[in-house]
Design a protein around this motif. Structure first.
Motif, PDB file in Angstrom:
ATOM      1  N   SER A  16      17.638 -34.263   8.631  1.00 25.75           N
ATOM      2  CA  SER A  16      16.903 -34.954   9.699  1.00 25.75           C
ATOM      3  C   SER A  16      16.154 -33.905  10.482  1.00 25.75           C
ATOM      4  O   SER A  16      16.472 -32.722  10.395  1.00 25.75           O
ATOM      5  CB  SER A  16      17.873 -35.672  10.627  1.00 25.75           C
ATOM      6  OG  SER A  16      18.574 -34.731  11.408  1.00 25.75           O
ATOM      7  N   SER A  41      27.319 -22.793   5.503  1.00 24.34           N
ATOM      8  CA  SER A  41      26.179 -22.064   4.936  1.00 24.34           C
ATOM      9  C   SER A  41      26.144 -20.645   5.456  1.00 24.34           C
ATOM     10  O   SER A  41      26.725 -20.337   6.494  1.00 24.34           O
ATOM     11  CB  SER A  41      24.857 -22.690   5.369  1.00 24.34           C
ATOM     12  OG  SER A  41      24.851 -24.062   5.227  1.00 24.34           O
ATOM     13  N   THR A  87      23.354 -22.033   0.688  1.00 22.77           N
ATOM     14  CA  THR A  87      24.681 -22.528   0.314  1.00 22.77           C
ATOM     15  C   THR A  87      25.135 -21.805  -0.939  1.00 22.77           C
ATOM     16  O   THR A  87      24.397 -21.770  -1.931  1.00 22.77           O
ATOM     17  CB  THR A  87      24.610 -24.040  -0.024  1.00 22.77           C
ATOM     18  OG1 THR A  87      23.996 -24.724   1.067  1.00 22.77           O
ATOM     19  CG2 THR A  87      25.991 -24.606  -0.291  1.00 22.77           C
ATOM     20  N   VAL A 105      24.732 -30.153   5.889  1.00 19.58           N
ATOM     21  CA  VAL A 105      23.677 -30.430   6.863  1.00 19.58           C
ATOM     22  C   VAL A 105      22.574 -29.420   6.575  1.00 19.58           C
ATOM     23  O   VAL A 105      22.583 -28.308   7.092  1.00 19.58           O
ATOM     24  CB  VAL A 105      24.224 -30.328   8.302  1.00 19.58           C
ATOM     25  CG1 VAL A 105      23.125 -30.612   9.316  1.00 19.58           C
ATOM     26  CG2 VAL A 105      25.365 -31.324   8.498  1.00 19.58           C
TER      27      VAL A 105
HETATM   28  P1  5GP Z   1      20.126 -24.638  13.044  1.00 20.30           P
HETATM   29  O1  5GP Z   1      19.501 -23.300  13.191  1.00 20.30           O
HETATM   30  O2  5GP Z   1      19.713 -25.585  14.152  1.00 20.30           O
HETATM   31  O3  5GP Z   1      21.612 -24.581  12.870  1.00 20.30           O
HETATM   32  O4  5GP Z   1      19.548 -25.274  11.694  1.00 20.30           O
HETATM   33  C1  5GP Z   1      18.177 -25.357  11.528  1.00 20.30           C
HETATM   34  C2  5GP Z   1      17.858 -26.120  10.259  1.00 20.30           C
HETATM   35  O5  5GP Z   1      18.330 -25.421   9.123  1.00 20.30           O
HETATM   36  C3  5GP Z   1      18.467 -27.511  10.205  1.00 20.30           C
HETATM   37  O6  5GP Z   1      17.409 -28.437   9.958  1.00 20.30           O
HETATM   38  C4  5GP Z   1      19.408 -27.475   9.039  1.00 20.30           C
HETATM   39  O7  5GP Z   1      19.356 -28.692   8.333  1.00 20.30           O
HETATM   40  C5  5GP Z   1      18.891 -26.328   8.203  1.00 20.30           C
HETATM   41  N1  5GP Z   1      19.977 -25.687   7.459  1.00 20.30           N
HETATM   42  C6  5GP Z   1      21.178 -25.285   7.911  1.00 20.30           C
HETATM   43  N2  5GP Z   1      21.921 -24.735   6.926  1.00 20.30           N
HETATM   44  C7  5GP Z   1      21.162 -24.799   5.809  1.00 20.30           C
HETATM   45  C8  5GP Z   1      21.375 -24.401   4.436  1.00 20.30           C
HETATM   46  O8  5GP Z   1      22.403 -23.883   4.033  1.00 20.30           O
HETATM   47  N3  5GP Z   1      20.350 -24.631   3.590  1.00 20.30           N
HETATM   48  C9  5GP Z   1      19.188 -25.222   3.966  1.00 20.30           C
HETATM   49  N4  5GP Z   1      18.261 -25.421   3.044  1.00 20.30           N
HETATM   50  N5  5GP Z   1      18.951 -25.597   5.236  1.00 20.30           N
HETATM   51  C10 5GP Z   1      19.929 -25.397   6.145  1.00 20.30           C
END
Ligand code: 5GP
Length: 219
Positions: A16, A41, A87, A105
Motif C-alpha cells: 500500500s 527484511s 527479503t 509488508v
Molecule cells: P519504511 O521505510 O516506511 O519501513 O518502508 C518503506 C517502504 O518500503 C514500504 O512501502 C514497504 O512496503 C517497503 N519495504 C519494506 N521492506 C521491504 C522489502 O523487504 N522489500 C521491498 N521490496 N519493499 C520493502
C-alpha cells in the motif's frame, strides 16, 4: 479436521502507499493468529527511534546489502525512497516448506519479483486509503519523518497506487477493525485451498479405503 493435514506455508503480501496503515494492520494480525509470522527484511535505512534490529528490520550497511544481493541471497529486493530493502531467500523457502504463513509488508517491485518464483504460494493484498487527505494526515500524525520525507512519500503514493490491479485482493482501509478482520478472513480461506494441503491425497485415500471396506462388509 484440517489441522491434521500437512500444508505449504503461505506468503501473504501486503502492499500500500506509505501511510495507509499497513504496519498497524500487520501487527494486529500477528497478535491474533499464532501461525502467522512477520518476514523481517534487510534495509539500509536508519532505524526510527521505536524500531529494533532483528524485529522490525535487519539494519545493515549498503556494502553488506550489495554483497548479499550479488551473492543472490535475496528472494526480492528493491530501492524505495533511496534506501535498499530486501527479503532473504531462506526466509521464504523455510516458511513454505514448514507450513508457516509469513506476512510480507513490501512494495510492488518486491511483489512482482516474488510472483515470478512463488506465484502459487502467494496471496497478494493491496490496501488503499479511503481518501488522499487521510493519507496526508496519517503521515503527519506519525511524526517520525521530517516534512521533506513526508512530501516524498505523498508524491510517490500515486505511483504506488497504480499497481493495485497486480494484486489478488484489494481492501480499502475505511475502518481499522473491519480491515483487520477482512484480511484475517482472506488468510483463513486461503489456508483451505486444495493445492496447499499437500497431504490431502493420503487423507482422502484412507477415507475412501475405509468406505470401501465398509461397503464390502455391508454392501
Ligand atoms: P519504511 O521505510 O516506511 O519501513 O518502508 C518503506 C517502504 O518500503 C514500504 O512501502 C514497504 O512496503 C517497503 N519495504 C519494506 N521492506 C521491504 C522489502 O523487504 N522489500 C521491498 N521490496 N519493499 C520493502
Amino acid at each position: 479436521m484440517n489441522h491434521h493435514i500437512k500444508r505449504r506455508g503461505i506468503l501473504i503480501i501486503i502492499s500500500s502507499p506509505s501511510g495507509t496503515g499497513k504496519t498497524t494492520v500487520a501487527n494486529a494480525l500477528l497478535e491474533n493468529d499464532f501461525n502467522l509470522h512477520m518476514s523481517v527484511s534487510a534495509t539500509t535505512r536508519s532505524p526510527r527511534p521505536n524500531e529494533t534490529h532483528g524485529k522490525d528490520y535487519l539494519f545493515i550497511s549498503e556494502g553488506e546489502f550489495l554483497k548479499q544481493r550479488d551473492a543472490g541471497n535475496f528472494a526480492e529486493q528493491a530501492k524505495v525512497f533511496g534506501n535498499h530493502y530486501g527479503t532473504f531467500k531462506t526466509t521464504v523457502d523455510d516458511a513454505i516448506e514448514n507450513g508457516r504463513d509469513v506476512l510480507f509488508v513490501i512494495d510492488w517491485q518486491g511483489t512482482q519479483q516474488l510472483s515470478q518464483s512463488y506465484a502459487h504460494d502467494m496471496v497478494r493484498i493491496f490496501m488503499l486509503p479511503p481518501t488522499f487527505e487521510d493519507l496526508q494526515s496519517r503521515l503527519n500524525y506519525r511524526g517520525t519523518d521530517n516534512n521533506k520525507i513526508i512530501q516524498q512519500r505523498l508524491l510517490k503514493a500515486t505511483d504506488e497506487m497504480s499497481h493495485w490491479a497486480e494484486y489478488d485482493y484489494v481492501v480499502i482501509n475505511n475502518n481499522l477493525e473491519h480491515t483487520i478482520s477482512a484480511i484475517h478472513n482472506i488468510i483463513k480461506s486461503e489456508r483451505l485451498r486444495r493445492r496447499r494441503q499437500v497431504d490431502l491425497v493420503h487423507f482422502v485415500t484412507k477415507l475412501r479405503e475405509d468406505g470401501e471396506e465398509y461397503a464390502k462388509k455391508n454392501g
